[in-house]
Design a protein around this motif. Structure first.
Motif, PDB file in Angstrom:
ATOM      1  N   TYR A 141      47.758   3.503   8.627  1.00 18.41           N
ATOM      2  CA  TYR A 141      48.265   3.465   7.257  1.00 18.41           C
ATOM      3  C   TYR A 141      49.748   3.839   7.204  1.00 18.41           C
ATOM      4  CZ  TYR A 141      43.261   4.078   6.121  1.00 18.41           C
ATOM      5  OH  TYR A 141      41.902   3.978   6.044  1.00 18.41           O
ATOM      6  N   GLY A 142      50.329   4.186   8.354  1.00 18.91           N
ATOM      7  CA  GLY A 142      51.712   4.629   8.387  1.00 18.91           C
ATOM      8  C   GLY A 142      52.668   3.494   8.085  1.00 18.91           C
ATOM      9  N   ARG A 143      53.677   3.805   7.301  1.00 17.04           N
ATOM     10  CA  ARG A 143      54.720   2.807   7.025  1.00 17.04           C
ATOM     11  C   ARG A 143      55.722   2.814   8.174  1.00 17.04           C
ATOM     12  NH1 ARG A 143      50.715   3.799   3.399  1.00 17.04           N
ATOM     13  NH2 ARG A 143      51.130   2.880   1.358  1.00 17.04           N
ATOM     14  N   ILE A 144      55.528   3.754   9.093  1.00 19.83           N
ATOM     15  CA  ILE A 144      56.285   3.774  10.343  1.00 19.83           C
ATOM     16  C   ILE A 144      55.220   3.764  11.447  1.00 19.83           C
ATOM     17  CG2 ILE A 144      56.383   6.317  10.286  1.00 19.83           C
ATOM     18  CD1 ILE A 144      59.085   6.123  11.723  1.00 19.83           C
ATOM     19  N   VAL A 186      60.370   0.934  11.973  1.00 16.81           N
ATOM     20  CA  VAL A 186      60.364   1.261  10.553  1.00 16.81           C
ATOM     21  C   VAL A 186      61.346   0.338   9.834  1.00 16.81           C
ATOM     22  CG1 VAL A 186      62.122   3.076  10.825  1.00 16.81           C
ATOM     23  CG2 VAL A 186      60.509   3.210   8.923  1.00 16.81           C
ATOM     24  N   CYS A 187      61.156   0.167   8.536  1.00 15.72           N
ATOM     25  CA  CYS A 187      61.973  -0.787   7.788  1.00 15.72           C
ATOM     26  C   CYS A 187      63.468  -0.471   7.878  1.00 15.72           C
ATOM     27  CB  CYS A 187      61.560  -0.790   6.321  1.00 15.72           C
ATOM     28  SG  CYS A 187      62.578  -1.914   5.330  1.00 15.72           S
ATOM     29  N   MET A 188      64.260  -1.523   8.104  1.00 15.30           N
ATOM     30  CA  MET A 188      65.713  -1.372   8.223  1.00 15.30           C
ATOM     31  C   MET A 188      66.393  -1.449   6.856  1.00 15.30           C
ATOM     32  SD  MET A 188      66.172  -1.277  11.505  1.00 15.30           S
ATOM     33  CE  MET A 188      65.428  -1.755  13.049  1.00 15.30           C
ATOM     34  N   ILE A 196      57.056  -4.312   8.474  1.00 19.51           N
ATOM     35  CA  ILE A 196      56.235  -4.378   7.259  1.00 19.51           C
ATOM     36  C   ILE A 196      54.860  -4.873   7.695  1.00 19.51           C
ATOM     37  CG2 ILE A 196      56.983  -6.744   6.662  1.00 19.51           C
ATOM     38  CD1 ILE A 196      56.945  -5.799   3.682  1.00 19.51           C
ATOM     39  N   ASN A 197      53.817  -4.333   7.098  1.00 23.77           N
ATOM     40  CA  ASN A 197      52.465  -4.692   7.532  1.00 23.77           C
ATOM     41  C   ASN A 197      51.535  -4.714   6.330  1.00 23.77           C
ATOM     42  OD1 ASN A 197      50.374  -5.357   9.214  1.00 23.77           O
ATOM     43  ND2 ASN A 197      50.471  -3.495  10.438  1.00 23.77           N
ATOM     44  N   LEU A 198      50.319  -5.195   6.542  1.00 23.83           N
ATOM     45  CA  LEU A 198      49.321  -5.135   5.480  1.00 23.83           C
ATOM     46  C   LEU A 198      48.474  -3.884   5.678  1.00 23.83           C
ATOM     47  CD1 LEU A 198      48.062  -8.831   5.165  1.00 23.83           C
ATOM     48  CD2 LEU A 198      49.755  -7.644   3.751  1.00 23.83           C
ATOM     49  N   HIS A 228      44.794  -3.946   1.653  1.00 22.24           N
ATOM     50  CA  HIS A 228      45.227  -5.338   1.765  1.00 22.24           C
ATOM     51  C   HIS A 228      46.443  -5.676   0.912  1.00 22.24           C
ATOM     52  CE1 HIS A 228      41.654  -5.832   4.094  1.00 22.24           C
ATOM     53  NE2 HIS A 228      40.910  -5.428   3.085  1.00 22.24           N
ATOM     54  N   VAL A 229      47.385  -4.755   0.849  1.00 24.94           N
ATOM     55  CA  VAL A 229      48.685  -5.070   0.237  1.00 24.94           C
ATOM     56  C   VAL A 229      49.764  -4.724   1.259  1.00 24.94           C
ATOM     57  CG1 VAL A 229      48.036  -4.713  -2.173  1.00 24.94           C
ATOM     58  CG2 VAL A 229      48.823  -2.774  -0.805  1.00 24.94           C
ATOM     59  N   ALA A 230      50.942  -5.347   1.071  1.00 30.86           N
ATOM     60  CA  ALA A 230      52.027  -5.080   2.011  1.00 30.86           C
ATOM     61  C   ALA A 230      52.480  -3.631   1.883  1.00 30.86           C
ATOM     62  CB  ALA A 230      53.189  -6.028   1.736  1.00 30.86           C
ATOM     63  N   ILE A 231      52.670  -2.978   3.029  1.00 32.12           N
ATOM     64  CA  ILE A 231      53.183  -1.607   3.014  1.00 32.12           C
ATOM     65  C   ILE A 231      54.433  -1.531   3.884  1.00 32.12           C
ATOM     66  CG2 ILE A 231      51.058  -0.364   2.471  1.00 32.12           C
ATOM     67  CD1 ILE A 231      50.677   0.102   5.486  1.00 32.12           C
ATOM     68  N   LYS A 232      55.403  -0.794   3.423  1.00 33.66           N
ATOM     69  CA  LYS A 232      56.635  -0.609   4.177  1.00 33.66           C
ATOM     70  C   LYS A 232      57.274   0.715   3.774  1.00 33.66           C
ATOM     71  CE  LYS A 232      60.454  -2.537   2.898  1.00 33.66           C
ATOM     72  NZ  LYS A 232      61.041  -1.282   2.351  1.00 33.66           N
ATOM     73  N   CYS A 233      58.268   1.126   4.537  1.00 34.59           N
ATOM     74  CA  CYS A 233      58.922   2.408   4.288  1.00 34.59           C
ATOM     75  C   CYS A 233      59.626   2.394   2.934  1.00 34.59           C
ATOM     76  CB  CYS A 233      59.929   2.710   5.394  1.00 34.59           C
ATOM     77  SG  CYS A 233      60.948   4.152   5.047  1.00 34.59           S
ATOM     78  N   ASP A 234      59.320   3.427   2.105  1.00 29.02           N
ATOM     79  CA  ASP A 234      59.997   3.558   0.813  1.00 29.02           C
ATOM     80  C   ASP A 234      60.791   4.861   0.784  1.00 29.02           C
ATOM     81  OD1 ASP A 234      58.043   5.423   0.746  1.00 29.02           O
ATOM     82  OD2 ASP A 234      57.073   4.736  -1.100  1.00 29.02           O
ATOM     83  N   LEU A 235      61.084   5.387   1.969  1.00 29.16           N
ATOM     84  CA  LEU A 235      61.814   6.657   2.115  1.00 29.16           C
ATOM     85  C   LEU A 235      61.151   7.786   1.313  1.00 29.16           C
ATOM     86  CD1 LEU A 235      65.517   5.386   1.988  1.00 29.16           C
ATOM     87  CD2 LEU A 235      64.094   5.801   3.990  1.00 29.16           C
ATOM     88  N   CYS A 236      59.825   7.703   1.187  1.00 26.18           N
ATOM     89  CA  CYS A 236      59.037   8.706   0.473  1.00 26.18           C
ATOM     90  C   CYS A 236      59.514   8.893  -0.974  1.00 26.18           C
ATOM     91  CB  CYS A 236      58.993  10.033   1.240  1.00 26.18           C
ATOM     92  SG  CYS A 236      57.942   9.937   2.697  1.00 26.18           S
ATOM     93  N   GLY A 237      60.066   7.830  -1.532  1.00 26.83           N
ATOM     94  CA  GLY A 237      60.396   7.823  -2.957  1.00 26.83           C
ATOM     95  C   GLY A 237      61.326   8.926  -3.412  1.00 26.83           C
TER      96      GLY A 237
END
Lengths: 144, 628
Positions: free
Chosen positions: A33-36, A50-52, A98-100, A105-114
């Motif tokens: 489940y990690g975005r990294i 992790v997302c650039m 980026i991954n599902l 089943h949704v795209a997940i990616k790094c959001d810098l922990c908001g």
């Protein structure tokens, strides 16, 4: 803009970054489940992916439903409500960043922990992850 | 709520059971689960290599979470090496994956006719043919399975040639270099024709009291980060700092325990191995990173492999009088690939080398190998021969006790074992509490069940005083005295039973002592939401229950106080030289104290003691069989 930067070479492949990330976003533990996430290869390769937060994000262009947007501050975000889980962004990303989500089943990616302290940076035991603007990297390298 | 997956290889069937609440409440997890289930399900008449034996893999409440070193998991079975209670632990990544797939425990029963591997993909469980995999090493098997399922994220547990050939100290390997090393459970897997277990899990692990748990985990990571004594482990791994320390205090088993000092060991110390360092690696969720990859130039080109941990270095190094680090690295790597315990392999080879020295075996007996002390080439050849059961390797593959029994000719005198398991590379003569630890360990000679560090070469007086009281100093910290050692050993055995049930690693809990039972109690309560676990006294009650149950398993198998012993060499032969010169182990004194603390009169279990720890049914069973 600042993003998660991997500096140095001492990633050990422990996946603590993914675990902390998974918990921060899903309140559950599973590195999947990690975005990294961490690439591990034999005999001696470990590095985090992790997302650039690209200036021209290929994932954004690939998204047919407009679920991926680039905010004014430069952060690339996924609108989970809009995402249809097709995975076109996963195919388009040149880094595998980026991954599902395997359950949602949704795209997940790094959001810098908001805006909070990114949890991967906080927990990384070798301190090889940093929140830094890529433009600052050369200068940091120059003084080493 | 948790689940147990049961797979019957003979009937090609599997089913899932809910994890009984009583099991969790009374036995916590990991070791506790396995101890109860094995006692209930594998009786005294079952041969370890028969289909009736079971392999019980178990995880604990902390497995797969953010708690530091939460990647460990365990397996228990009746051991083909000792014939009694067998438990072994492993790091790596498989344990958390099993839990993410939804299973706290996995029980393998029966025997398949043909080679198979088990594929666990969340709810879908398949027994698949493994004809193509049979005969391959553990690394190849892992790669092949990942390729078949086209996912590099799959975790694989597998046996190698040694397990297939029923070498009695075969191990089970996970993630290329982490092994369920001891007690030979790889042979049990081999006997079931189960080549590998592969898992992929997409479920998440939740903890009950999230806020509290994350606070404790974050604080735990911080403590590990700040602990200066972990520096050596982080920088060099387990072997070089321990080799340096043990060389200094004279506790380095050399030439099959003939002495405890090996000058050339400095070649494996921190300063020397720095040159070989290539990379740090870590098990799942571990900030300590004691796994090192070393690059060593050797005659046959460069060797890149996992650096051996202390026990392996000492087994193949000083204990065989080998001073060639490249050979140790190669032997260690071959053991990983063939799926074989490095410690038992090293000890059985050193036994043969001593037999060669004493003229009990000749060059002809040993397939033409010149087994002089320190012949590193012959040592590496023997490792391969054992895995393939070739020539003299076939004798050694039986383990040191059975090999000495078969060979005869007075070779039993040099057989270093306790309860038939090869001795770990520690010696009670140089580290007194270790003698008791090895003698009473339920799985045979083993340092991990109750290793006390306060009486070895570290300055742990403060911790000793905190735990056991100022009045026990200085004796409790004396490496050469028997006084108070039983107290420390019993306490460590209890705490480590909890460690092995929550399932975290020995490092950071034993050496150096960053976490102790109060930390475990708090973490267990936060993770499970069972408030009683937060009470240290309840933790000790669970620990005592587990320790008594393991003992009961062995008693049912016919073991008794007479088996709590060590080889004559340790008890009677004084160390000839070095800092520990003149030392022997006075085991009787420590055993007497230990039995008293355990409430086992003269080492015998009683109905009263078993009842006190909540094992009335166990007492009934032992009484029925006339064992108490």
């Amino acid at each position: 803009m600042a993003r998660i930067v991997f500096t140095g070479k001492d990633c050990t492949g422990c996946t603590i970054c993914s675990l902390a990330c998974a918990y921060a976003h899903d309140h559950e533990f599973n590195p999947a489940y990690g975005r990294i996430w961490v690439v591990k290869r034999q005999p001696a390769t470990d590095y985090p992916v992790v997302c650039m937060q690209c200036a021209k994000p290929p994932c954004l262009n690939a998204c047919r439903v407009g679920a991926i947007t680039k905010r004014e501050d430069g952060l690339v975000v996924v609108d989970a409500a809009r995402c249809i889980g097709c995975g076109a962004c996963v195919e388009a990303c040149p880094f595998g960043a980026i991954n599902l989500h395997p359950i949602k089943h949704v795209a997940i990616k790094c959001d810098l922990c908001g805006g909070r302290e990114p949890q991967c940076v906080k927990f990384c035991p070798t301190k090889v992850l940093k929140l830094q603007a890529p433009t600052a990297i050369p200068r940091a390298k120059g003084v080493r | 709520m948790g689940q147990i997956l049961r797979v019957d290889l003979g009937r090609k069937k599997h089913h899932v059971e809910p994890l009984p609440h009583a099991l969790v409440r009374n036995y916590l997890g990991g070791l506790g689960f396995a101890a109860r289930m094995l006692f209930d399900e594998v009786g005294p008449k079952t041969d370890p290599l028969e289909p009736g034996n079971e392999l019980i893999f178990a995880t604990g409440p902390l497995t797969g979470t953010l708690w530091p070193t939460s990647g460990r998991f365990m397996v228990a079975s009746k051991s083909p090496l000792t014939g009694v209670w067998g438990e072994t632990y492993c790091g790596g990544f498989f344990g958390p994956m099993l839990k993410y797939a939804g299973y706290d425990a996995l029980v393998i029963q029966g025997r398949s006719e043909k080679p198979v591997y088990l594929w666990i993909d969340d709810d879908s469980v398949e027994i698949r043919p493994a004809k193509e995999l049979w005969g391959h090493g553990t690394a190849e098997t892992t790669d092949m399975i990942r390729e078949v399922h086209d996912d590099q994220g799959i975790e694989v547990l597998s046996i190698g040639r040694a397990g297939e050939n029923l070498v009695r100290f075969a191990c089970i390997v996970n993630d290329f270099m982490d092994a369920f090393g001891r007690t030979g459970l790889g042979a049990v897997m081999g006997s079931k024709h189960l080549k590998a277990i592969a898992a992929r899990g997409t479920g998440g692990v939740r903890v009950s009291n999230e806020e509290e748990f994350i606070r404790l985990a974050a604080e735990g990571h911080e403590r590990v980060f700040k602990e200066a004594r972990l520096g050596g482990l982080k920088d060099y791994g387990t072997s070089p700092p321990l080799i340096d320390m043990k060389r200094g205090v004279g506790d380095l088993p050399t030439r099959n325990h003939q002495t405890l000092s090996f000058e050339e060991a400095k070649k494996f110390g921190c300063h020397a191995v720095e040159n070989y360092f290539m990379k740090n690696r870590a098990c799942f969720g571990c900030p300590i990173r004691c796994k090192k990859i070393h690059r060593v130039p050797s005659g046959r080109g460069e060797l890149v492999a996992k650096a051996p941990e202390y026990e392996s270095t000492c087994a193949f190094g000083p204990n065989c009088a080998v001073d060639d680090y490249g050979a140790i690295l190669e032997a260690n790597m071959l053991c990983d690939l063939h799926g074989m315990d490095t410690m038992s392999a090293g000890v059985v080879i050193s036994w043969l080398m001593e037999c060669y020295e004493k003229g009990i075996v000749t060059k002809e007996d040993c397939d033409g190998l010149d087994l002089r002390w320190g012949n590193s080439g012959a040592m590496v050849t023997l490792v391969k021969k054992i895995a393939n059961r070739e020539g003299i390797g076939n004798l050694l593959a039986e383990g040191v006790y059975r090999a000495a029994e078969k060979l005869g000719r007075g070779s039993m005198k040099y057989c270093m074992h306790a309860k038939r398991m090869e001795m770990d590379l520690n010696d009670g003569r140089g580290h007194r509490s270790l003698g008791l630890t090895q003698a009473v360990s339920p799985r045979g000679s083993c340092h991990m069940r109750s290793l006390v560090v306060i009486d070895q070469g570290y300055a742990f007086q403060k911790i000793a005083a905190q735990r056991y009281g100022e009045d026990k100093l200085p004796e409790i910290c004396d490496p050469y005295g028997e006084k108070y050692k039983a107290l420390a050993v019993k306490d460590c055995e209890d705490v480590y039973a909890i460690r092995d049930s929550l399932l975290v690693c020995w490092y950071s809990c034993g050496w150096p002592p960053v976490f102790w039972i109060e930390d475990f109690a708090a973490a267990a309560a936060a993770a499970t939401g069972i408030r009683e676990f937060g009470d240290v006294r309840e933790m000790y009650r669970i620990a005592e229950r587990i320790c008594n149950l393991r003992r009961a398993f062995n008693v049912r198998e016919g073991l008794g106080p007479k088996d709590d012993t060590l080889p004559d060499r340790i008890l009677k032969e004084p160390i000839p030289d070095g800092p520990s010169k003149g030392q022997v182990v006075n085991l009787e004194v420590m055993l007497r104290d230990y039995y008293e603390l355990r409430k086992w009169p003269n080492g015998n279990l009683t109905r009263k003691t078993l009842t006190e720890v909540g094992l009335v049914d166990v007492a009934d069973e032992l009484e029925r069989l006339g064992r108490i």
